[in-house]
Write a protein that holds these residues in place. Structure first.
Motif, PDB file in Angstrom:
ATOM      1  N   ARG A 161      15.865  -0.390   6.262  1.00  0.00           N
ATOM      2  CA  ARG A 161      15.143  -1.641   5.947  1.00  0.00           C
ATOM      3  C   ARG A 161      15.175  -1.903   4.438  1.00  0.00           C
ATOM      4  O   ARG A 161      15.331  -3.050   4.006  1.00  0.00           O
TER       5      ARG A 161
ATOM      6  N   THR B 205      14.861   4.754   9.436  1.00  0.00           N
ATOM      7  CA  THR B 205      14.781   3.318   9.708  1.00  0.00           C
ATOM      8  C   THR B 205      14.224   2.602   8.477  1.00  0.00           C
ATOM      9  O   THR B 205      14.712   1.533   8.098  1.00  0.00           O
TER      10      THR B 205
ATOM     11  N   LEU C  29      19.877  -4.371  11.138  1.00  0.00           N
ATOM     12  CA  LEU C  29      19.350  -3.108  11.636  1.00  0.00           C
ATOM     13  C   LEU C  29      19.462  -3.032  13.156  1.00  0.00           C
ATOM     14  O   LEU C  29      19.098  -3.971  13.859  1.00  0.00           O
TER      15      LEU C  29
END
Length: 184
Positions: free
Chosen positions: A21, A17, A35
């Motif tokens: 980002r 993740t 996202l």
């Protein structure tokens, strides 16, 4: 251009993740990366499907459908795809035939980050096998596997390694070029 970035991990401090980002911040002008995660998607169950596709699945499916491309970040668990990612893809492919309708021809790229030293090569290869059945249009000119992710990201999930940042920026730009060429 809009790219959906799907994290194959649920952990708040997921390196994958965090990688997505960072990709959002490094996207070239004219490219928006959004996202998405697999939070809220239940374990696949045919009885549950018979009651109706869960709202979290429908929401993710529509976001992918509306996007120009898909970027998936996959961890590597026990030399393969994490169960949560495979489960999410299973749901997105339901009802039967939906996978080909949703993913067929969709420009798609894979990245991955792991604390180990071998990157996510086995997970990415296993994921290609699953997605191939849907007919995704894979960008095969680029591959990004971040190993030793604990040294690449700080405790807040910020990308702190200059070489990894440069490679990610090149990867995102290359993928965006691939998507743009497909749109002509």
């Amino acid at each position: 251009m809009k790219i959906i970035a799907l994290s194959g991990a649920l952990r708040r401090a997921s390196y994958n993740t965090a990688l997505l980002r960072a990709a959002i911040k490094l996207a070239p002008a004219g490219v928006t990366i959004e996202l998405r995660t697999l939070h809220g998607i239940p374990l696949y169950d045919g009885d549950l499907e018979a009651e109706g596709i869960p709202a979290a699945v429908t929401e993710l499916r529509e976001a992918i459908r509306a996007a120009d491309a898909l970027l998936i970040a996959t961890p590597e668990y026990n030399n393969s795809i994490p169960g949560v990612l495979k489960n999410g893809l299973d749901w997105l492919s339901r009802p039967s035939g939906e996978g080909a309708k949703l993913f067929g021809g969709k420009p798609t790229a894979l990245v991955g980050a792991t604390p180990g030293g071998f990157g996510t090569v086995q997970s990415q290869d296993a994921l290609l096998s699953v997605l191939r059945s849907f007919g995704n249009d894979f960008w095969m000119a680029g591959r990004l596997m971040v190993s030793k992710a604990g040294t690449v990201f700080d405790a807040d999930g910020q990308l702190v390694d200059d070489k990894a940042r440069e490679l990610l920026q090149q990867f995102v730009a290359g993928f965006a070029g691939f998507v743009k060429a497909r749109a002509k």
